[in-house]
Design a protein around this motif. Structure first.
Motif, PDB file in Angstrom:
ATOM      1  N   GLU A  22     -51.878-112.251  99.393  1.00  0.00           N
ATOM      2  CA  GLU A  22     -50.997-112.220  98.230  1.00  0.00           C
ATOM      3  C   GLU A  22     -51.587-113.041  97.084  1.00  0.00           C
ATOM      4  O   GLU A  22     -52.033-114.166  97.284  1.00  0.00           O
ATOM      5  N   GLY A  23     -51.606-112.466  95.904  1.00  0.00           N
ATOM      6  CA  GLY A  23     -52.081-113.151  94.711  1.00  0.00           C
ATOM      7  C   GLY A  23     -53.559-112.966  94.412  1.00  0.00           C
ATOM      8  O   GLY A  23     -54.008-113.298  93.313  1.00  0.00           O
ATOM      9  N   ASP A  26     -54.320-110.458  91.427  1.00  0.00           N
ATOM     10  CA  ASP A  26     -53.990-111.065  90.136  1.00  0.00           C
ATOM     11  C   ASP A  26     -55.000-112.139  89.752  1.00  0.00           C
ATOM     12  O   ASP A  26     -55.420-112.229  88.594  1.00  0.00           O
ATOM     13  N   ALA A  27     -55.403-112.946  90.724  1.00  0.00           N
ATOM     14  CA  ALA A  27     -56.386-114.001  90.454  1.00  0.00           C
ATOM     15  C   ALA A  27     -57.727-113.405  90.043  1.00  0.00           C
ATOM     16  O   ALA A  27     -58.353-113.873  89.073  1.00  0.00           O
ATOM     17  N   GLU A  30     -57.655-111.980  86.491  1.00  0.00           N
ATOM     18  CA  GLU A  30     -57.772-113.037  85.481  1.00  0.00           C
ATOM     19  C   GLU A  30     -59.199-113.575  85.417  1.00  0.00           C
ATOM     20  O   GLU A  30     -59.774-113.720  84.337  1.00  0.00           O
TER      21      GLU A  30
END
Length: 117
Positions: A22-23, A26-27, A30
Motif C-alpha cells: 500500500e502506498g 503513489d510514492a 511522486e
C-alpha cells in the motif's frame, strides 16, 4: 519495491500471489517527477514479468536489469554497473535503494551509494 528472489526460480503460484505494498504506487509516482528509476533484480525475466503483470510500478521505471542480463549475481557489482550504464549515468549519480543486505553489498561493491536493509 519488489522483493528480491534467490537465484532459484520462485514457484509460479507464490509469484502470482505477490501484492503491491500500500502506498508504493503513489510514492513512485511522486518520485518519478524528480528522479529516473530502474529495477535491478536477481529474478529471471520470465519470473519478473509474472510478478509484475498485475502490479502498477513498471510504468515509473526507465529500465529493468534482470538476472538474464548479467553473469555474476549479487552481491557482485555487475548488475548495478549495467543499470548505471543503461541510464548513461556515472556511479556518483546513482543511489540504490535495496531490500536486502546482499543487494546493498552489491551496490557498495559497484562503488554506488546505497540505502536499505
Amino acid at each position: 519495491m519488489p522483493a528480491e528472489t534467490s537465484d532459484t526460480e520462485p514457484s509460479r503460484r507464490s509469484s502470482r500471489e505477490a501484492t503491491e505494498i500500500e502506498g508504493v504506487v503513489d510514492a513512485l509516482a511522486e518520485l518519478s517527477k524528480y528522479a529516473r528509476m530502474a529495477i535491478v533484480t536477481t529474478a529471471k525475466r520470465a519470473d519478473f514479468e509474472l510478478v509484475h503483470e498485475e502490479r502498477h510500478i513498471k510504468q515509473f521505471m526507465e529500465c529493468f536489469v534482470v538476472r538474464d542480463d548479467y553473469l555474476l549475481a549479487k552481491p557482485r557489482p555487475e548488475s548495478y554497473l549495467i543499470g548505471a550504464n543503461r541510464f548513461g549515468a556515472g556511479k556518483e549519480e546513482v543511489l540504490v535503494i535495496e531490500d536486502s543486505a546482499r543487494g546493498l553489498n552489491s551496490a557498495v561493491a559497484a562503488g554506488i551509494d546505497g540505502a536499505g536493509h
